[in-house]
Write a protein that holds these residues in place. Structure first.
Motif, short mmCIF file in Angstrom:
data_model
loop_
_atom_site.label_atom_id
_atom_site.label_comp_id
_atom_site.label_asym_id
_atom_site.label_seq_id
_atom_site.Cartn_x
_atom_site.Cartn_y
_atom_site.Cartn_z
N ALA A 93 -8.67 -9.21 2.67
CA ALA A 93 -7.92 -7.97 2.42
C ALA A 93 -6.46 -8.28 2.07
O ALA A 93 -5.88 -7.66 1.17
CB ALA A 93 -8.00 -7.05 3.63
N LEU A 94 -5.88 -9.24 2.76
CA LEU A 94 -4.49 -9.61 2.46
C LEU A 94 -4.36 -10.22 1.08
O LEU A 94 -3.41 -9.95 0.35
CB LEU A 94 -3.98 -10.59 3.53
CG LEU A 94 -3.70 -9.99 4.91
CD1 LEU A 94 -3.42 -11.07 5.93
CD2 LEU A 94 -2.53 -9.02 4.85
N LYS A 95 -5.33 -11.06 0.70
CA LYS A 95 -5.30 -11.64 -0.64
C LYS A 95 -5.48 -10.57 -1.71
O LYS A 95 -4.81 -10.57 -2.74
CB LYS A 95 -6.40 -12.70 -0.77
CG LYS A 95 -6.11 -13.98 -0.01
CD LYS A 95 -7.22 -15.01 -0.22
CE LYS A 95 -6.90 -16.32 0.49
NZ LYS A 95 -7.99 -17.31 0.32
N LYS A 96 -6.39 -9.65 -1.43
CA LYS A 96 -6.67 -8.58 -2.40
C LYS A 96 -5.43 -7.73 -2.66
O LYS A 96 -5.16 -7.34 -3.80
CB LYS A 96 -7.81 -7.69 -1.85
CG LYS A 96 -8.13 -6.50 -2.73
CD LYS A 96 -9.25 -5.67 -2.11
CE LYS A 96 -9.52 -4.41 -2.93
NZ LYS A 96 -10.57 -3.58 -2.31
N HIS A 97 -4.65 -7.47 -1.59
CA HIS A 97 -3.48 -6.60 -1.72
C HIS A 97 -2.18 -7.40 -1.75
O HIS A 97 -1.11 -6.85 -1.47
CB HIS A 97 -3.47 -5.60 -0.57
CG HIS A 97 -4.64 -4.66 -0.58
ND1 HIS A 97 -4.74 -3.61 -1.46
CD2 HIS A 97 -5.78 -4.65 0.16
CE1 HIS A 97 -5.88 -2.96 -1.24
NE2 HIS A 97 -6.54 -3.58 -0.27
N LYS A 98 -2.31 -8.71 -2.04
CA LYS A 98 -1.15 -9.59 -2.23
C LYS A 98 -0.18 -9.55 -1.05
O LYS A 98 1.03 -9.46 -1.18
CB LYS A 98 -0.42 -9.20 -3.51
CG LYS A 98 -1.30 -9.34 -4.77
CD LYS A 98 -0.55 -8.93 -6.02
CE LYS A 98 -1.45 -9.07 -7.26
NZ LYS A 98 -0.76 -8.67 -8.50
N GLY A 99 -0.76 -9.60 0.17
CA GLY A 99 0.02 -9.69 1.39
C GLY A 99 0.60 -8.39 1.89
O GLY A 99 1.34 -8.38 2.88
N LYS A 100 0.30 -7.27 1.27
CA LYS A 100 0.84 -5.99 1.71
C LYS A 100 0.03 -5.48 2.90
O LYS A 100 -1.13 -5.08 2.75
CB LYS A 100 0.80 -4.96 0.57
CG LYS A 100 1.73 -5.34 -0.59
CD LYS A 100 1.68 -4.29 -1.69
CE LYS A 100 2.60 -4.65 -2.86
NZ LYS A 100 2.54 -3.66 -3.94
N ARG A 101 0.65 -5.51 4.07
CA ARG A 101 -0.07 -5.16 5.30
C ARG A 101 -0.59 -3.73 5.30
O ARG A 101 -1.72 -3.46 5.72
CB ARG A 101 0.87 -5.33 6.51
CG ARG A 101 1.09 -6.76 6.93
CD ARG A 101 1.83 -6.72 8.26
NE ARG A 101 2.51 -7.97 8.52
CZ ARG A 101 3.46 -8.11 9.41
NH1 ARG A 101 3.86 -7.06 10.11
NH2 ARG A 101 4.03 -9.28 9.61
#
Length: 412
Positions: free
Chosen positions: A379-387
Motif C-alpha cells: 500500500a505504501l509503494k502504491k501510494h508513494k509513501g503517503k500514509r
C-alpha cells in the motif's frame, strides 16, 4: 495521616489483603501533594476509587474533579476534549469550547486508560505536566492551568514504551508515584466479604432477604479466577440475588452463574480420551486442524511429485514411494483423461524440471502478521509513501498504520 480503616469505611472499600492496605497507604501519603500518580491494575479492580481517595484527601478537594476515559474518546476529538478548540478550527466547530484542563483548573483530572491516548496528544499532555501550559486546537495563544493529573492503565505501559506505542518521557513523568491495585485473585480472603457486602446492599435496596453461600459455594467462589475482578463479582452477586430460587446458595446453584472462560480459548484441546482421539473445545478449532492437516498433505504431495519429475529413476528405485501414490484415490491425483498420471512413470521428454518451477506452487507462509506487513508495504509503494492514502486503501486509520509501521519496523 488518616487511619486506613477510616478510609475504607468512608469510601466503602472492603478487604484486608496486605497488597490492598499498602496501596491505600500510598494513596493517603501522596494525597496532600501535587505529585503525579500512575495507578496500575487489571480492569475492574477499582482504580477510579483510588483517584477519588487521593482527590478527596488533598488540598484540592473543594475544587473540580473529572474522570476521563481516554479509550472512549475518538482520536480526532480527544485534543479538543482535553484542551478545547477555537471556532472554525475544524468541521463542526461552530463555537469556541473550553477543554477539561481549562474547566478543571485548580482541581484534579483522572485520565483512565492512558495507554489508549494518541501519540500526538501524549506530547501535548507532557507539556501540561512540565510547564502547566496548553494551546487550544486552532489557536496560537498559550494558556496556563493548574491541574493535578492522576493516570491509570490496565496495560503494561513500560512494554508499550519499548514497542513505541507510548512516549518514554511521558511514562516517567506520569510514574512519579506508582500505585498498584491488586487483582481479586490475589485477594482470596476478601472475596467472600465482598460478595456478602454486594448481596446485602442489593437486599437493602430492594427490601429482600440477602442470599447466603454454603461452605462449598464459598470455596467455589474463592477458587474462581475472576478475570473481571471486583466489577464481575458485584455482577455475579446481583445476578444470584435476583435469579436464585433459594436464599441459601449451594455450589451447584452458584456454578450456573460462573462463566467457563476456559471453554472459549483456542486452540487448546479439552482432553484426550482412551482411544487417542481428541475432543475439541469448539467447532472452529476442528476447522483449524482440518485446514492445517490438508495444507500439510498437499505440500508433501507437491514435493514428492516435483522430485519424480526431476528424476524419473526415483520411481524404480523407491517402490514404497510409488505405492503411496497408488493407494490414493484417483480423484486425489492429477488426472489425464481417465487415468491418473502417477500410475505410470511420466516420460522425461514431455515435462522438463526447468519448465515446472514457474508452475508448481511452493509452500506459502500463512502467518497473519507476515501478510499484514506485506500488504502495508504494498500500500505504501502504491501510494508513494503517503500514509493517509495508504491507510484509506487498507481500511484502517492513519494512527493504526503509524503503529503498525513501528511494530513491524517498516521503513517508509
Amino acid at each position: 495521616m488518616a487511619d486506613i480503616q477510616s478510609i475504607k469505611n468512608r469510601f466503602g472499600i472492603i478487604g484486608n489483603a496486605p497488597e490492598l492496605n499498602y496501596a491505600l497507604q500510598v494513596a493517603v501519603q501522596v494525597a496532600n501533594t501535587d505529585l503525579t500518580v500512575l495507578i496500575f491494575g487489571e480492569s475492574g479492580v477499582g482504580k477510579e476509587a483510588f483517584s477519588l481517595i487521593i482527590h478527596s484527601l488533598s488540598a484540592r478537594k473543594h475544587n473540580p474533579f473529572i474522570a476521563v476515559n481516554c479509550g472512549a474518546i475518538p482520536e480526532g476529538t480527544i485534543d479538543s476534549e482535553l484542551f478545547g478548540h477555537e471556532k472554525g478550527s475544524f468541521t463542526g466547530a461552530v463555537d469556541s469550547r473550553k477543554g477539561y484542563f481549562e474547566t478543571v483548573n485548580g482541581g484534579t483530572i483522572f485520565l483512565d486508560e492512558i495507554g489508549e491516548m494518541p501519540i500526538g496528544t501524549q506530547a501535548r499532555l507532557l507539556r501540561v505536566l512540565e510547564t502547566g501550559e496548553f494551546i487550544r486546537v486552532g489557536s496560537s495563544k498559550v494558556q496556563k492551568t493548574d491541574v493535578r493529573v492522576i493516570a491509570a492503565s490496565n496495560k503494561d505501559l513500560l512494554e508499550w514504551v519499548n514497542n513505541g506505542r507510548f512516549r518514554q518521557d511521558l511514562y516517567y513523568r506520569l510514574n512519579t508515584v506508582p500505585i498498584r491495585v491488586p487483582a481479586l485473585h490475589d485477594r482470596k480472603d476478601d472475596i467472600v466479604l465482598l460478595f456478602r457486602k454486594f448481596a446485602t446492599d442489593f437486599a437493602e435496596k430492594y427490601k429482600t432477604t440477602p442470599v447466603q453461600l454454603d461452605d462449598d459455594a464459598k470455596n467455589l467462589l474463592i477458587n474462581y479466577s475472576w478475570p473481571g475482578n471486583v466489577r464481575e463479582l458485584k455482577n455475579i452477586a446481583e445476578q444470584i440475588s435476583v435469579l436464585s430460587t433459594e436464599k441459601q446458595v449451594s455450589a451447584k446453584e452458584l456454578s450456573k452463574f460462573l462463566p467457563d472462560h476456559s471453554a472459549n480459548r483456542l486452540p487448546v484441546l479439552a482432553h484426550t480420551n482412551g482411544l487417542g482421539s481428541h475432543e475439541f473445545a469448539n467447532e472452529r478449532e476442528i476447522l483449524y486442524k482440518l485446514f492445517f492437516d490438508m495444507k500439510k498433505d498437499v505440500t508433501e504431495l507437491k514435493r514428492m511429485f516435483l522430485e519424480i519429475l526431476q528424476n524419473p529413476n526415483l520411481v524404480s528405485q523407491n517402490q514404497n514411494l510409488l505405492n503411496q501414490f497408488k493407494e490414493l484415490k484417483p480423484q486425489e491425483l492429477i488426472q489425464t483423461g481417465s487415468q491418473p498420471v502417477l500410475q505410470t512413470a511420466p516420460a522425461p521428454v514431455l515435462v522438463r524440471p526447468e519448465d515446472i518451477h514457474d508452475h508448481v506452487e511452493v509452500e506459502e507462509s500463512l502467518n497473519i502478521m507476515d501478510k499484514e506487513r506485506e500488504l502495508i508495504i504494498k500500500a505504501l509503494k502504491k501510494h508513494k509513501g503517503k500514509r493517509k492514502d495508504a491507510a484509506l486503501d487498507l481500511g484502517i486509520s492513519e494512527r493504526t498504520l503509524y503503529r503498525k509501521l513501528k511494530e513491524y519496523d517498516i521503513e517508509e
